[in-house]
Design a protein around this motif. Sequence first.
Motif, mmCIF file in Angstrom:
data_model
loop_
_atom_site.group_PDB
_atom_site.id
_atom_site.type_symbol
_atom_site.label_atom_id
_atom_site.label_comp_id
_atom_site.label_asym_id
_atom_site.label_seq_id
_atom_site.Cartn_x
_atom_site.Cartn_y
_atom_site.Cartn_z
ATOM 1 N N ARG A 109 6.838 -0.547 0.032
ATOM 2 C CA ARG A 109 7.377 -0.292 1.380
ATOM 3 C C ARG A 109 6.290 0.382 2.212
ATOM 4 O O ARG A 109 5.363 0.983 1.689
ATOM 5 N N GLN A 110 6.448 0.304 3.519
ATOM 6 C CA GLN A 110 5.496 0.940 4.420
ATOM 7 C C GLN A 110 6.253 1.893 5.321
ATOM 8 O O GLN A 110 6.993 1.419 6.184
ATOM 9 N N PRO A 111 6.216 3.183 5.155
ATOM 10 C CA PRO A 111 5.445 3.907 4.159
ATOM 11 C C PRO A 111 6.097 3.818 2.777
ATOM 12 O O PRO A 111 7.283 3.511 2.668
ATOM 13 N N ALA A 112 5.308 4.096 1.762
ATOM 14 C CA ALA A 112 5.806 4.050 0.386
ATOM 15 C C ALA A 112 6.986 5.000 0.240
ATOM 16 O O ALA A 112 6.967 6.117 0.749
ATOM 17 N N SER A 113 8.026 4.543 -0.454
ATOM 18 C CA SER A 113 9.196 5.388 -0.701
ATOM 19 C C SER A 113 9.297 5.763 -2.175
ATOM 20 O O SER A 113 10.383 5.897 -2.722
ATOM 21 N N CYS A 114 8.142 5.930 -2.796
ATOM 22 C CA CYS A 114 8.050 6.421 -4.170
ATOM 23 C C CYS A 114 7.080 7.595 -4.166
ATOM 24 O O CYS A 114 5.948 7.466 -3.686
ATOM 25 N N LEU A 115 7.550 8.734 -4.647
ATOM 26 C CA LEU A 115 6.713 9.926 -4.741
ATOM 27 C C LEU A 115 6.369 10.165 -6.200
ATOM 28 O O LEU A 115 7.154 9.826 -7.100
#
Length: 159
Positions: A60-66
């Motif tokens: 995803r943009q922005p990434a939704s994985c931390l």
Amino acid sequence: MADLVVSLYAPALDALGRKVAATDITIRPVLAPEQRLVVDWVRDNFSDNWASEALVAITRQPASCLIAIREGQIMGFACYDAIARGFFGPTGVAVDARGQGIGAALLHSTLQTMKNMGYAYAIVGDPGPTQFYVDAIGAIEIPLPGKGIYADMLRAPAP
């Protein structure tokens, strides 16, 4: 297990933030060049299903994985908006790093990110440690039976 819902405006989220503020972990979104490394780590430590969700979240943009990092090593991960908008998870911490507040720190950072993006509530789908979410952020059970969005998911046959 029924899904859970949590208010991102409840005092519990701020209280959790104060509790985890002193951890020695860096929590940040996954960078695009780290995609394979993180997805492989999730697969090796958890499951193919969670690796698939992490892949979606990372792209995803922005990434939704931390990810939680200590001394250049992945200690845990947390995703949101992977299976559906407004959903928290999957999330996990390496077995040898559990009990150190990493899961709580990932939970806080991820929910705070969702709040900053405009979400008012988050759904914890098919939660494992339900009591953790109840105690940490005041999550409440959604009174509907079954596995919610995961009910008819295809699963690999058992070996």
